[in-house]
Each structure stands twice: as C-alpha cells, then as structure tokens.
Design a protein around this motif. Structure first.
Motif, PDB file in Angstrom:
ATOM      1  N   ASN A  61      78.485  52.548  22.787  1.00 50.04           N
ATOM      2  CA  ASN A  61      77.535  51.855  21.912  1.00 50.04           C
ATOM      3  C   ASN A  61      77.919  50.412  21.629  1.00 50.04           C
ATOM      4  O   ASN A  61      77.086  49.626  21.174  1.00 50.04           O
ATOM      5  CB  ASN A  61      77.432  52.587  20.566  1.00 50.04           C
ATOM      6  CG  ASN A  61      76.604  53.839  20.651  1.00 50.04           C
ATOM      7  OD1 ASN A  61      75.932  54.071  21.646  1.00 50.04           O
ATOM      8  ND2 ASN A  61      76.671  54.668  19.627  1.00 50.04           N
ATOM      9  N   ASN A  62      79.184  50.070  21.859  1.00 47.73           N
ATOM     10  CA  ASN A  62      79.707  48.806  21.348  1.00 47.73           C
ATOM     11  C   ASN A  62      80.520  48.090  22.427  1.00 47.73           C
ATOM     12  O   ASN A  62      81.714  48.346  22.585  1.00 47.73           O
ATOM     13  CB  ASN A  62      80.580  49.096  20.117  1.00 47.73           C
ATOM     14  CG  ASN A  62      81.012  47.850  19.398  1.00 47.73           C
ATOM     15  OD1 ASN A  62      80.984  46.754  19.941  1.00 47.73           O
ATOM     16  ND2 ASN A  62      81.434  48.018  18.152  1.00 47.73           N
ATOM     17  N   ASN A 214      72.653  44.341  25.795  1.00 49.33           N
ATOM     18  CA  ASN A 214      73.215  44.682  24.494  1.00 49.33           C
ATOM     19  C   ASN A 214      74.288  43.660  24.139  1.00 49.33           C
ATOM     20  O   ASN A 214      75.157  43.358  24.971  1.00 49.33           O
ATOM     21  CB  ASN A 214      73.865  46.071  24.507  1.00 49.33           C
ATOM     22  CG  ASN A 214      72.881  47.185  24.751  1.00 49.33           C
ATOM     23  OD1 ASN A 214      71.698  46.953  24.899  1.00 49.33           O
ATOM     24  ND2 ASN A 214      73.375  48.400  24.821  1.00 49.33           N
ATOM     25  N   TYR A 215      74.257  43.153  22.916  1.00 49.20           N
ATOM     26  CA  TYR A 215      75.288  42.243  22.434  1.00 49.20           C
ATOM     27  C   TYR A 215      75.988  42.865  21.234  1.00 49.20           C
ATOM     28  O   TYR A 215      75.360  43.593  20.446  1.00 49.20           O
ATOM     29  CB  TYR A 215      74.675  40.902  22.021  1.00 49.20           C
ATOM     30  CG  TYR A 215      74.029  40.140  23.144  1.00 49.20           C
ATOM     31  CD1 TYR A 215      74.790  39.392  24.044  1.00 49.20           C
ATOM     32  CD2 TYR A 215      72.640  40.152  23.306  1.00 49.20           C
ATOM     33  CE1 TYR A 215      74.201  38.689  25.069  1.00 49.20           C
ATOM     34  CE2 TYR A 215      72.038  39.450  24.340  1.00 49.20           C
ATOM     35  CZ  TYR A 215      72.821  38.725  25.216  1.00 49.20           C
ATOM     36  OH  TYR A 215      72.238  38.033  26.246  1.00 49.20           O
ATOM     37  N   ALA A 216      77.277  42.574  21.092  1.00 52.66           N
ATOM     38  CA  ALA A 216      78.028  43.091  19.946  1.00 52.66           C
ATOM     39  C   ALA A 216      79.034  42.059  19.468  1.00 52.66           C
ATOM     40  O   ALA A 216      79.658  41.359  20.274  1.00 52.66           O
ATOM     41  CB  ALA A 216      78.749  44.386  20.326  1.00 52.66           C
ATOM     42  N   ASN A 218      82.268  42.101  16.752  1.00 53.90           N
ATOM     43  CA  ASN A 218      83.133  42.885  15.868  1.00 53.90           C
ATOM     44  C   ASN A 218      84.101  41.981  15.120  1.00 53.90           C
ATOM     45  O   ASN A 218      84.642  41.030  15.697  1.00 53.90           O
ATOM     46  CB  ASN A 218      83.960  43.891  16.683  1.00 53.90           C
ATOM     47  CG  ASN A 218      83.127  45.018  17.256  1.00 53.90           C
ATOM     48  OD1 ASN A 218      81.936  45.090  17.039  1.00 53.90           O
ATOM     49  ND2 ASN A 218      83.778  45.899  18.000  1.00 53.90           N
ATOM     50  N   SER A 232      80.743  45.508  12.359  1.00 52.41           N
ATOM     51  CA  SER A 232      80.091  45.333  13.661  1.00 52.41           C
ATOM     52  C   SER A 232      78.631  44.961  13.477  1.00 52.41           C
ATOM     53  O   SER A 232      77.946  45.503  12.605  1.00 52.41           O
ATOM     54  CB  SER A 232      80.202  46.633  14.472  1.00 52.41           C
ATOM     55  OG  SER A 232      79.473  46.549  15.683  1.00 52.41           O
ATOM     56  N   ARG A 234      75.403  44.701  16.162  1.00 53.61           N
ATOM     57  CA  ARG A 234      75.004  44.968  17.540  1.00 53.61           C
ATOM     58  C   ARG A 234      73.498  44.795  17.685  1.00 53.61           C
ATOM     59  O   ARG A 234      72.724  45.228  16.815  1.00 53.61           O
ATOM     60  CB  ARG A 234      75.401  46.383  17.971  1.00 53.61           C
ATOM     61  CG  ARG A 234      76.876  46.660  17.738  1.00 53.61           C
ATOM     62  CD  ARG A 234      77.349  47.891  18.476  1.00 53.61           C
ATOM     63  NE  ARG A 234      76.641  49.099  18.106  1.00 53.61           N
ATOM     64  CZ  ARG A 234      76.954  49.859  17.075  1.00 53.61           C
ATOM     65  NH1 ARG A 234      77.930  49.492  16.255  1.00 53.61           N
ATOM     66  NH2 ARG A 234      76.293  50.965  16.837  1.00 53.61           N
ATOM     67  N   ASN A 236      70.501  45.366  20.581  1.00 56.58           N
ATOM     68  CA  ASN A 236      69.985  45.797  21.881  1.00 56.58           C
ATOM     69  C   ASN A 236      68.657  45.073  22.078  1.00 56.58           C
ATOM     70  O   ASN A 236      67.655  45.398  21.449  1.00 56.58           O
ATOM     71  CB  ASN A 236      69.788  47.313  21.893  1.00 56.58           C
ATOM     72  CG  ASN A 236      69.400  47.832  23.263  1.00 56.58           C
ATOM     73  OD1 ASN A 236      69.095  47.058  24.162  1.00 56.58           O
ATOM     74  ND2 ASN A 236      69.401  49.136  23.421  1.00 56.58           N
ATOM     75  N   THR A 283      68.524  46.652  16.128  1.00 61.08           N
ATOM     76  CA  THR A 283      69.640  45.968  15.470  1.00 61.08           C
ATOM     77  C   THR A 283      70.440  46.979  14.665  1.00 61.08           C
ATOM     78  O   THR A 283      69.861  47.801  13.933  1.00 61.08           O
ATOM     79  CB  THR A 283      69.132  44.852  14.551  1.00 61.08           C
ATOM     80  OG1 THR A 283      68.361  43.922  15.317  1.00 61.08           O
ATOM     81  CG2 THR A 283      70.292  44.124  13.894  1.00 61.08           C
ATOM     82  N   GLU A 300      76.726  53.311   9.327  1.00 59.10           N
ATOM     83  CA  GLU A 300      75.914  52.383  10.113  1.00 59.10           C
ATOM     84  C   GLU A 300      74.439  52.541   9.770  1.00 59.10           C
ATOM     85  O   GLU A 300      73.969  53.620   9.390  1.00 59.10           O
ATOM     86  CB  GLU A 300      76.088  52.632  11.619  1.00 59.10           C
ATOM     87  CG  GLU A 300      77.379  52.110  12.174  1.00 59.10           C
ATOM     88  CD  GLU A 300      77.424  52.152  13.687  1.00 59.10           C
ATOM     89  OE1 GLU A 300      78.348  51.531  14.239  1.00 59.10           O
ATOM     90  OE2 GLU A 300      76.549  52.796  14.315  1.00 59.10           O
ATOM     91  N   SER A 302      70.681  51.355  11.584  1.00 56.87           N
ATOM     92  CA  SER A 302      69.966  50.784  12.724  1.00 56.87           C
ATOM     93  C   SER A 302      68.498  50.646  12.386  1.00 56.87           C
ATOM     94  O   SER A 302      67.917  51.486  11.677  1.00 56.87           O
ATOM     95  CB  SER A 302      70.118  51.662  13.973  1.00 56.87           C
ATOM     96  OG  SER A 302      71.459  51.751  14.380  1.00 56.87           O
TER      97      SER A 302
END
Length: 428
Positions: A61-62, A214-216, A218, A232, A234, A236, A283, A300, A302
């Motif tokens: 996922n990350n 996908n960008y992340a 951390n 984090s 993230r 997509n 997001t 988390e 989303s």
C-alpha cells in the motif's frame, strides 16, 4: 536463496491449482467488480492499514516503505524480500426470503522487494485489482407469464506494478508506484418467458487496460530511544483507462439450449466500441505510534470521490455512486522478539478493524462493509522470514430493498522470505 525462490514457486503453483474465480459475490455485478484487498497478509490483519513500515516486510500500500527494507542489516545492504499470499473465503448470502452458502480460494499477490542501498528500495509484483464472478436470477410477473432474467459474469482487472522508495532526508521518505492495469470483464443476461419457446441473450465484454500512479510521503521521527511516530500521506491518482468493447445479442431455444440467431452489435456506430473508464483519486492519511520491534498501533482514513467514476458501456440502471471512505484501526504486539526460551514470545500477534462506506448506492441503499481482523506471524529460520496466518470476519450489504446481505469468514496465508543477495566484502 535459490532454495527459497523454489519454495515460493512451488507454493504458488500448488495453491493456484485449487484457486477458483476471484469473486462469487453478487455485488461484483456492479461497477468493475469487487475491489480486492491491496495489502499483504501482515497489513490485512491490522485492518488493512499501510502507515507502518519496517525492514523485513513489503508494504504493497505504501511505496515509501521500500526505503526501510534492509536498514537493520548494518553496512551489508542488499536484502531481498519475497512475499506471496493466498486466501480462502467462506460466504453466506441472505436475502429477505432465503439463504445460500459458497466459498472461493484465490492467489492474492506475488511481490519482490530489493534493498539497493541504505534508504533506497525497489519493488515489483502482480496482484488482482478487481474480481467479477456472479450468477443470480430475477423472476417477475404473474404465474403463467413470468419473466426470468439470469445474470452471470466473470473476469476482472489485475495490476503489474513497480515501486521505488527513497529516504531523501532523515525520517522523510518518498515513494512512487507505477501500475499497469489489464483484464477483461464479461457479462451475460439470459431472458426467458414462461410458456414461450424462445429466449433472448445479451452478452457484453470489455477488455480494459491503462496506467495509474501511487505516491506516498512518510515521516517517521524517533520520539525517544525506543519509540517512533509513523505518519503517512498517500495518493492513488485518478486512473484513466481505456476499454475495447464487444456486444452480441441473439435468441435461443429453451428446449435444446441451442442458439437460434446471434449477431454482433455495431458498437462503433453508437460510439461505444472504444470507451474510457475513469477511476477517481483515492487519498489516505495515516498515523501510528509504537515501540521498535515490540508493539504498534495505528489508524488510517481514506477518501475517494467515487461519484466521478465513469464506465458508460457497463452502466447499470439501479446503481449510483456517492463518496467512498474507509476508516481502519490496527496494530501488533511481540512479547519478546529475541527470546531463546519461548517460541510463542517471538510470535507477532496482530489485530484490526475496518469500516468501508463503499460509495455504491443500490436501490437507494448505501452498501457498507464491516470487518474484524486478527492473525499471527510465525518466525522462520533466522527470524527475518515468517509465515503469516490471518482471519477476517465481516459483513457487507443488506437484505433490505431486494438486496443481499453478505457475511464472510476469510482465512489468509502469507509468506515473507528474506535473504541477502549482496554482501560487501571486508579486507583485513
């Protein structure tokens, strides 16, 4: 290392021999099918959260988490991590008038992660994205002239991906994943009328492909010698996929089940031969806290503006989309990772909870999913590799408004194997 690769291949081959279709849920009739769980067994058992990252597990996922691979190997980087997972799901379907049960077994993911140097990791693999697999009937009308519609579908989308994670500043990591989506979705409706010799058939197929990213980011600062804060962000990005569509209509004999006449519909004249499939941006924000190699707890949230989803060729009359969201909570506990006296003290115990507002509104009813997860990670060999067992109890949908309530029990098995593919030589 070769022995471990061979074991993974043999394991996947064996489990794949018994795998059925990816989904048997009636809710896979809608949209692009059931959205499959995108994380490894380790993350799934913590409610599916992806904010946590360590040196020996791949985090699907990350992508920023790849920067953590191998960081505890001292100066000898070059750690390779292989991971694969399968699941078996028992389902019970309940309508207002009846109940049915079924089950499905799936290969969930196959992935590889490489620690290239301190703070730089690379990963790639393949996993299902959506699954379509349904077969149900709708009988309407008065006795003597009842109309029976039979619906069936199969297929789904898969992702082949490549990820890169880099620690560009102390405690700050950035990651990106490039996904190539591909697959075919086929659906069929067969209609027959009581006391009428012939029936009608409508078969549709969409071959879909395209890329999304996908960008992340951390941020994982040490609070003190033993404790770390995990955060984090993230994203997509919106996937603008393309679909090549076909449609056939025809008639058949109810007595022989043989086709009488089947014709290919000219979709090009309707502007539907080549269409776009838009999957909106998702997001995710995550935060967690824990003691290194001891315990962790995270949460988390989303959000996806699912009402922007579009697929004009496979649109369904009684379905509309609203905003989708997920909240997940989970963590783990290791009694004593370095214990020589008790194997059970070295086991990782995981648990979690998730609540999904799927964004699908069917017959004016919001479709929701609630799941409780738990499992264990069993150390193998040198303790860097492990066998992960997970379980999930959940419920999706409702039996109101002519819909189906879906209750499920899911068993997950995952392997995470680590080896060192490069070791710096030291000269005395």
């Amino acid at each position: 290392m070769i022995r471990k690769i061979g074991f993974v291949i043999a394991y996947l081959t064996l489990m794949g021999m018994y795998a059925q279709d990816g989904s048997i849920s009636p809710y896979s009739y809608f949209g692009l099918g059931d959205i499959r769980e995108s994380s490894t067994v380790e993350n799934q058992m913590m409610g599916g959260i992806g904010v946590y990252a360590d040196s020996i597990h791949i985090n699907l996922n990350n992508p920023a988490a790849y920067s953590k691979l191998g960081v505890q190997a001292g100066d000898n980087f070059g750690i390779t991590t292989y991971t694969a997972g399968v699941s078996h799901k028992q389902l019970r379907f309940k309508s207002f008038t009846e109940e049915q049960s079924s089950s499905v077994t799936n290969l969930d993911y196959l992935a590889l992660g490489l620690s290239l140097k301190k703070g730089l990791g690379l990963g790639f693999g393949i996993r299902p994205y959506t699954s379509v697999g349904y077969n149900f009937e709708d009988l309407r009308g008065a006795e003597g002239s009842r109309i029976l519609n039979e619906y069936s579908g199969e297929g789904g989308l898969n992702k082949v991906y490549a990820s890169l994670g880099y620690e560009f500043l102390k405690d700050w990591s950035l990651g990106v994943t490039v996904n190539y989506n591909f697959g075919t979705i086929t659906s069929e409706r067969v209609q027959s009328t009581e006391n009428v010799q012939f029936g009608a058939k409508d078969t549709r197929s969409s071959r879909i492909n395209g890329i999304d990213l996908n960008y992340a980011l951390n941020y994982t600062p040490a609070i003190d010698k033993n404790h770390t804060l995990f955060t984090s962000l993230r994203v997509n990005t919106q996937a603008n996929l393309s679909a090549r569509n076909t449609k056939q209509i025809g008639s058949f004999s109810l007595t022989t089940s043989q086709d009488i006449e089947v014709i290919d519909v000219n979709l090009e004249a309707q502007g539907l031969k080549d269409t776009g499939v838009k999957i909106p941006t998702t997001t995710t924000l995550g935060v967690g806290y824990g003691e290194n190699m001891k315990w962790f707890l995270g949460v988390e949230y989303s959000f996806q503006k699912l009402d922007d989803l579009s697929n004009e060729f496979l649109e369904i009359d009684n379905l509309v989309y609203d905003n989708a969201s997920t909240i997940a909570l989970g963590g783990f506990y290791i009694p004593d990772r370095n214990s020589f006296e008790s194997y059970l003290k070295r086991v990782t115990y995981r648990a979690g909870f998730r609540y999904d507002q799927t964004g699908m509104v069917i017959n004016d009813k919001d479709i929701k999913n609630l799941g409780i997860t738990f499992g264990i990670g069993l150390p193998l060999g040198n303790g860097l590799s492990n066998l992960n067992l997970g379980f999930e109890l959940g419920r999706k949908g409702t039996s109101a408004a002519d819909l189906i309530e879906e209750s499920y029990f899911k068993v997950n098995i995952g392997l995470s194997l680590n080896d060192q593919w490069f070791q710096k030589r030291k000269i005395n």
